[in-house]
Design a protein around this motif. Structure first.
Motif, PDB file in Angstrom:
ATOM      1  N   GLU A  62       0.912  -1.178   0.084  1.00 36.14           N
ATOM      2  CA  GLU A  62       0.039   0.131  -0.058  1.00 36.14           C
ATOM      3  C   GLU A  62       0.804   1.214  -0.055  1.00 36.14           C
ATOM      4  OE1 GLU A  62      -4.197  -1.596   2.222  1.00 36.14           O
ATOM      5  OE2 GLU A  62      -2.610  -0.699   3.270  1.00 36.14           O
ATOM      6  N   GLY A  63       2.202   1.052  -0.117  1.00 39.11           N
ATOM      7  CA  GLY A  63       3.200   2.346  -0.399  1.00 39.11           C
ATOM      8  C   GLY A  63       3.169   3.090   1.198  1.00 39.11           C
ATOM      9  N   ARG A  64       3.077   2.388   2.285  1.00 41.40           N
ATOM     10  CA  ARG A  64       3.415   2.601   3.573  1.00 41.40           C
ATOM     11  C   ARG A  64       4.426   2.017   4.180  1.00 41.40           C
ATOM     12  NH1 ARG A  64       0.146   0.557   7.050  1.00 41.40           N
ATOM     13  NH2 ARG A  64      -0.805  -0.810   5.959  1.00 41.40           N
ATOM     14  N   PRO A  65       5.223   2.639   5.004  1.00 44.83           N
ATOM     15  CA  PRO A  65       6.819   2.377   5.467  1.00 44.83           C
ATOM     16  C   PRO A  65       6.148   1.121   6.380  1.00 44.83           C
ATOM     17  CG  PRO A  65       6.551   4.468   5.844  1.00 44.83           C
ATOM     18  CD  PRO A  65       5.106   4.141   5.398  1.00 44.83           C
ATOM     19  N   ALA A  66       6.969   0.085   6.116  1.00 46.38           N
ATOM     20  CA  ALA A  66       6.693  -1.224   7.082  1.00 46.38           C
ATOM     21  C   ALA A  66       7.281  -1.223   8.373  1.00 46.38           C
ATOM     22  CB  ALA A  66       7.818  -2.475   6.476  1.00 46.38           C
ATOM     23  N   GLY A  67       6.260  -1.324   9.268  1.00 46.07           N
ATOM     24  CA  GLY A  67       6.662  -1.208  10.782  1.00 46.07           C
ATOM     25  C   GLY A  67       6.180   0.052  11.512  1.00 46.07           C
ATOM     26  N   ALA A  68       5.553   0.926  10.253  1.00 45.33           N
ATOM     27  CA  ALA A  68       5.234   2.061  11.077  1.00 45.33           C
ATOM     28  C   ALA A  68       3.846   2.003  11.715  1.00 45.33           C
ATOM     29  CB  ALA A  68       4.726   3.071   9.854  1.00 45.33           C
ATOM     30  N   VAL A  79      -5.446   4.776  10.265  1.00 45.19           N
ATOM     31  CA  VAL A  79      -6.810   4.727   9.831  1.00 45.19           C
ATOM     32  C   VAL A  79      -7.246   5.225   8.513  1.00 45.19           C
ATOM     33  CG1 VAL A  79      -7.682   4.443  12.244  1.00 45.19           C
ATOM     34  CG2 VAL A  79      -7.282   6.500  11.531  1.00 45.19           C
ATOM     35  N   SER A  80      -6.866   4.380   7.463  1.00 50.39           N
ATOM     36  CA  SER A  80      -7.347   4.525   6.192  1.00 50.39           C
ATOM     37  C   SER A  80      -7.418   3.492   5.346  1.00 50.39           C
ATOM     38  CB  SER A  80      -6.351   5.606   5.452  1.00 50.39           C
ATOM     39  OG  SER A  80      -5.274   4.865   5.503  1.00 50.39           O
TER      40      SER A  80
END
Length: 310
Positions: A141-147, A151-152
């Motif tokens: 989903e293009g988010r940093p892993a582990g961040a 809520v989206s």
């Protein structure tokens, strides 16, 4: 199964501690620990911490005394070992922090899910798998892993997307193996039913329905071509198949340890059927990212494992 214990050499809480491990089965390790009166609070994902004054009790009950290096070697060979970084991320406190960020105000649901993911019979389908799937989803989903989990969410199929809604893809991964009794399809159906039972008081019915649907996608990992959320959940669940060879080998050992009660011949037959089914699935991954970056590695790992079984 053999249980091993190393000498008391690890300082904490004003005493020294040993490690108690099994070479094949967490369920049997828990049973052994129960027989000598160890609390489940002493269990740390792949071993029990045993205070020095209980060392003799463990040996008398049948634990084989070995040195620390030998114990680590046997634990690694068993497939039960959880590496340090993964251990920290898979601890109950770390998982509950992720859950609270995902669905604030539903702590009791997170507590029940974390307890389920830490059930003693699980080896591969335990908290480490949950963390890996969530981190893999973040990459997809293009988010940093582990961040911290946001809520989206991708929109619910067939419905307009609300301005803010808990991530249905993340929730689906939290629930997808919440029930794991080793019964294919039945486990997924019961996990989907758990979504309805636990989430109904916290999110809209459209979210509940979508999360339950996505859990069922993991039954056969065959989302429809237009099912973007289903593709994300399916690919995140299967991400371990594309792991580096050493991590994939540990995954194979974990799966075998989880089915330690199954005789070798029967396990080889069943596992080979699973591998052939995965290799016959084209493409194995449904998102562009996963196909481009994971497909070749996954097929190489699966082919090598199938050859080893033969």
């Amino acid at each position: 199964m053999t249980v091993y214990v190393d000498p008391p050499a690890w300082p904490a809480h004003g005493t020294l501690f040993s490690h108690l491990v099994s070479d094949s089965s967490l369920a049997e390790l828990h049973a052994f620990a129960g027989r000598i009166g160890l609390s489940r609070r002493a269990f740390d994902l792949d071993h029990y911490d045993v205070a020095a004054e209980r060392y003799d009790d463990a040996v008398t009950a049948g634990a084989v005394p070995v040195g620390g290096r030998e114990l680590a070697r046997r634990l690694g060979a068993s497939g039960l070992r959880v590496p340090g970084r993964a251990r920290r991320a898979a601890k109950a406190e770390s998982l509950l922090m992720r859950w609270d960020a995902l669905l604030p105000g539903a702590r009791e649901v997170g507590v029940e899910l974390v307890e389920r993911w830490h059930e003693p019979h699980r080896v591969y389908h335990g908290p480490e798998h949950l963390v890996h799937a969530l981190d893999s989803l973040a990459l997809l989903e293009g988010r940093p892993a582990g961040a911290p989990d946001a809520v989206s969410s991708p929109p619910v199929r067939g419905r307009p997307a609300p301005s803010v809604t808990p991530s249905v893809t993340q929730l689906a991964l939290w629930f997808h193996d919440a029930v794991h009794d080793g019964e294919a399809r039945v486990d997924e159906e019961r996990s989907a039913a758990l979504v309805v039972e636990l989430l109904g008081a916290h999110v809209d019915v459209a979210v509940v329905d979508e999360v339950a649907r996505l859990v069922l996608v993991t039954t056969d990992h065959s989302p429809a071509p237009d099912d973007g959320a289903g593709a994300l959940v399916s690919d995140a669940d299967l991400a371990v198949l594309a792991a580096a060879p050493d991590r994939y080998a540990r995954y194979v050992r974990q799966v075998r340890a989880e089915y330690a009660h199954v005789p070798d011949d029967a396990f080889r037959t069943g596992r080979a059927a699973v591998l052939r089914s995965l290799l016959d699935t084209r493409p194995l991954y449904r998102t562009v990212f996963a196909r481009d970056r994971w497909e070749a590695a996954a097929r190489s790992n699966l082919t090598a494992e199938l050859a080893d079984l033969a």
